[in-house]
Design an enzyme around this catalytic site. Structure first.
Site: not given
Length: 341
Positions: A141, A147, A284, A305
């Site tokens: 990102q 996110c 997050h 992630n």
């Protein structure tokens, strides 16, 4: 004679004190020099350049504090995971959260009543959606707090592959630019993203609407050929790791975690993460793409992630599962959701 002995003792004590003081000072100078060298090596590795000596000195101070914490954590006995001085090592918690997280839940979201997987009792002991071809490669990102878009897209990519047999990388940038109910690089919520995808009849592919790492104006021409349309989304019952297990056994699931404030999460590099985090502070978004049990018997969630492949285990994390806290470690069981086709 007594006076002479006393005086001798004082002299001995004085020189002993000087020796110890100098030894400690020398050790500190050595530690400082070593840390300065580590900072220079770190800067070279990540191509970090500061604008002037004042900024460099300030960044070194932050780097030193973070690295001392990382070293102390890695030196502790019986730790099942390791931390590393990654590309975020010269940032404060506040700076890191502002640039690399971006989960912002909204109180306007209605709680959905349906949970399709609630009656499932027979779930596999382990699953990894990468092995089933439902997970695209790790993305980054960059310095954009979106996110939420990466989490929602990864969940959508998974269910789309399961339904069509084709793994297609979809556009996070379309959500950043065009989902006006979220806030682009200033944060957002996965369920709001799912609503946009429903209303838009899908998302553009990554190839058609590539990621740029910053807010942009919605390009209607690039959104003209959406794919991976969904009909609805569902929420996993809150604070219920068993319910989350039922969901992840059937498809990748969007989840929120504490990944920044007071957390070891951002420096994770390997092992089953069991570290410091505030379970109820969610900042997050990631995607749960599996679960399993390590060789020593520790249960874990497998998450994807959006911080690139140099973070964690090539961009992934194993985080402890079935903990005492009802919300799960780092709050992973607090707000899970997933799209439906």
């Amino acid at each position: 004679m007594a006076r002479a002995i006393t005086h001798l003792h004082v002299v001995i004590f004085f020189f002993t004190f000087l020796f110890v003081f100098e030894f400690i000072a020398s050790a500190r100078r050595l530690d400082e020099a070593t840390m300065l060298e580590r900072h220079e090596q770190w800067m070279a590795h990540y191509g970090r350049i500061y604008k002037d000596p004042t900024e460099k000195a300030a960044r070194f101070k932050i780097f030193k504090k973070n690295v001392e914490h990382i070293d102390a954590s890695n030196a502790a006995a019986n730790k099942k995971y390791k931390l590393s001085a990654n590309k975020y090592a010269d940032m404060t918690d506040e700076e890191f959260i502002a640039s690399y997280t971006g989960y912002k839940a909204t109180t306007k979201e209605a709680i959905l009543g349906s949970f399709s997987y609630g009656n499932l009792s027979d779930v596999p002991s382990t699953i990894d959606w990468r092995e089933k071809g439902a997970v695209t490669t790790i993305k980054d990102q960059m310095q954009c707090g979106c996110c939420w878009a990466f989490s929602a897209v990864a969940a959508l990519e998974g269910i789309n592959q399961m339904k069509t047999g084709r793994l297609v990388s979809l556009s996070e940038q379309e959500l950043v630019d065009c989902d006006d109910q979220n806030h682009g690089c200033n944060g957002g919520f996965m369920e709001t993203a799912f609503k946009y995808i429903i209303n838009n009849h899908g998302l553009a592919t990554e190839a058609d609407y590539p990621y740029g790492g910053e807010d942009g104006t919605c390009d209607k021409a690039k959104t003209a050929n959406p794919v991976a349309a969904i009909t609805s989304y569902e929420q996993v019952p809150m604070n219920n790791e068993m319910a989350l297990l039922q969901a992840v056994a059937n498809q990748p699931v969007s989840v929120a975690v504490n990944g920044g404030q007071g957390s070891d999460f951002r420096f994770y590099t390997s092992g089953v993460f069991m570290g410091q985090c505030t379970s109820t502070y969610l900042d997050h978004a990631v995607t749960a793409i599996g679960y399993g049990t390590s060789e020593d018997g520790t249960k874990f969630w497998l998450i994807k992630n959006s911080w690139g492949t140099e973070w964690g285990e090539n961009g992934y994390m194993r985080i402890q599962r079935d903990v005492d806290a009802k919300e799960g470690l780092c709050g992973i069981a607090m707000h899970p959701s997933y799209p439906k086709m």
